[in-house]
Design a protein around this motif. Sequence first.
Motif, short mmCIF file in Angstrom:
data_model
loop_
_atom_site.label_atom_id
_atom_site.label_comp_id
_atom_site.label_asym_id
_atom_site.label_seq_id
_atom_site.Cartn_x
_atom_site.Cartn_y
_atom_site.Cartn_z
N GLY A 1 1.21 -1.62 -0.14
CA GLY A 1 0.35 0.33 0.10
C GLY A 1 1.01 1.75 0.19
O GLY A 1 2.21 0.93 -0.33
N THR A 2 0.21 2.06 0.32
CA THR A 2 0.89 3.56 0.62
C THR A 2 0.95 4.61 1.62
O THR A 2 0.78 5.67 1.76
N ALA A 3 0.89 3.72 2.75
CA ALA A 3 0.91 4.50 4.03
C ALA A 3 2.08 4.72 4.52
O ALA A 3 1.68 6.44 5.70
N GLY B 1 13.81 -1.85 1.10
CA GLY B 1 14.54 -0.36 1.32
C GLY B 1 16.05 0.04 0.44
O GLY B 1 16.61 -0.60 1.54
N CYS B 2 15.53 -0.84 -0.52
CA CYS B 2 17.28 -0.87 -1.09
C CYS B 2 17.77 -0.19 -1.63
O CYS B 2 19.05 -0.16 -1.92
N GLY B 3 17.70 1.95 -1.42
CA GLY B 3 17.67 2.86 -1.86
C GLY B 3 18.45 3.08 -3.24
O GLY B 3 16.67 2.46 -4.14
N THR B 4 19.59 3.12 -3.19
CA THR B 4 20.16 3.52 -4.68
C THR B 4 20.18 2.49 -5.54
O THR B 4 21.53 2.07 -6.78
N GLY B 5 20.40 0.85 -4.37
CA GLY B 5 20.41 -0.29 -4.58
C GLY B 5 21.77 -0.81 -4.59
O GLY B 5 22.36 -2.08 -5.64
N LEU B 6 22.19 -0.29 -3.77
CA LEU B 6 23.60 -0.24 -3.14
C LEU B 6 23.90 -2.03 -3.02
O LEU B 6 25.21 -3.29 -3.92
N TYR B 7 23.35 -2.45 -2.52
CA TYR B 7 23.40 -4.20 -2.05
C TYR B 7 22.15 -4.88 -3.03
O TYR B 7 23.13 -6.39 -3.24
N VAL C 1 17.12 -10.36 -8.25
CA VAL C 1 16.62 -9.89 -7.33
C VAL C 1 15.88 -8.82 -7.68
O VAL C 1 16.15 -8.08 -8.43
N ILE C 2 15.38 -8.65 -6.84
CA ILE C 2 14.01 -8.03 -6.46
C ILE C 2 14.20 -6.54 -5.59
O ILE C 2 14.38 -6.88 -4.14
N GLY C 3 14.68 -5.39 -5.61
CA GLY C 3 14.61 -3.49 -4.87
C GLY C 3 13.96 -3.27 -4.22
O GLY C 3 13.16 -2.85 -5.42
N VAL C 4 13.38 -3.51 -3.39
CA VAL C 4 12.06 -2.74 -3.09
C VAL C 4 12.72 -1.24 -1.92
O VAL C 4 13.23 -1.09 -0.82
N ASP C 5 11.75 -0.20 -2.43
CA ASP C 5 11.86 0.75 -1.79
C ASP C 5 10.44 2.12 -1.90
O ASP C 5 10.40 1.87 -2.59
N VAL C 6 10.52 2.75 -0.71
CA VAL C 6 9.56 3.88 -1.35
C VAL C 6 9.94 5.53 -1.45
O VAL C 6 9.08 5.46 -2.49
N SER C 7 11.44 5.81 -1.53
CA SER C 7 11.76 7.11 -2.01
C SER C 7 12.00 6.89 -3.52
O SER C 7 13.20 6.28 -3.69
N GLY D 1 20.77 -7.29 -14.85
CA GLY D 1 18.98 -7.63 -14.83
C GLY D 1 17.74 -7.84 -13.29
O GLY D 1 17.18 -8.75 -12.79
N VAL D 2 18.97 -6.96 -12.38
CA VAL D 2 17.81 -6.10 -11.20
C VAL D 2 16.53 -5.25 -11.89
O VAL D 2 16.34 -5.01 -12.56
N THR D 3 15.26 -5.57 -10.69
CA THR D 3 14.05 -5.65 -10.86
C THR D 3 14.15 -4.31 -9.71
O THR D 3 14.74 -4.29 -8.61
N TYR D 4 13.25 -3.49 -10.00
CA TYR D 4 13.37 -2.17 -8.73
C TYR D 4 11.25 -1.65 -8.77
O TYR D 4 10.95 -1.80 -9.94
N LEU D 5 11.50 -2.26 -7.21
CA LEU D 5 9.88 -1.43 -7.34
C LEU D 5 9.68 -0.33 -6.11
O LEU D 5 10.03 -0.44 -5.15
N ARG D 6 9.07 0.19 -6.25
CA ARG D 6 8.31 1.78 -4.84
C ARG D 6 6.99 1.29 -4.75
O ARG D 6 6.14 0.80 -5.41
N ARG D 7 7.65 0.35 -3.34
CA ARG D 7 6.98 -0.06 -2.24
C ARG D 7 7.34 0.40 -1.00
O ARG D 7 8.20 0.78 -0.55
#
Length: 278
Positions: free
Chosen positions: A5-7, A57-63, A75-81, A98-104
């Motif tokens: 969601g978007t809380a 909470g991947c941020g800029t995808g460092l890890y 590998v999936i990175g998830v962050d709200v920022s 081949g990394v996927t990033y999602l805003r969540r």
Amino acid sequence: MQRSGTAVTERDESQFDGAADAYESSAFDIPVREHIEHHSIRRLCGEVNGKPVLDLGCGTGLYTRRLARWGADPVIGVDVSSGMLATARSIEDAQPLGVTYLRRDLTSPCACEPQYEHLTGNIPLILAVYVLCYARTREELTAMCRTVRTELKPGGVFIAPTLNPDYAVESPEGAYDDAYYAAYGFTLTAADSPAVNGSPVTLTMNFPEAADRKPVPALSVEAVWWSRETYAEALGEAGFTDVAWRSMEVSPDGLETYGRAFWQPYLARPHARVIVAR
């Protein structure tokens, strides 16, 4: 994998949206991040080759990028920022892994997205680097842990470096002295003495000047102090039955570069420890 969601409020975004450059720089300019954090997380993650991994909470995808280079797939990175994710995606575009990033938002999972439905409850490793300590309330902390438990495969492991609850214990070493960690490139300022659950803690990173780049301004972010008992309760309520705290260690390169004496004050009172939960 579930859609969230978007809380999360505007305060959460504003704290990190403009911090992408500083966050990337901190990985190499702040000695603790390069020679203790990175080394210890790699050791705790173990063999990841061919395994799906979620970086919360991947941020800029460092890890996220490091996990991909270690062989994890997908590998999936998830962050709200939005600002952090924009940098992560820009790096992925320039150097594809081949990394996927999602805003969540990480606190309130809801309906599955079809392309990730097969991963829900089937991810053997979830990493969340300095994420739990940004939960502003006890309810948010538990909700984050529930999100992890929902995504994690039975028998899988959750690795979560977080603010060390013991750092803020009063002692002759000066736990509340802002300069205690200055030699390592950052300071911590606790709002309350002694700290109580929910107490704000301000972390400020100070970056050295370098001739080959523009100056990086100091970055301050506000984390939250939670006790060991509160972390254990939140994880238990989320369904975790095995919760352990692990110390970080200095890499051989860190010892060679700085010497053992340099690290001794930090290791005596580390600002972070790692939760390993199953």
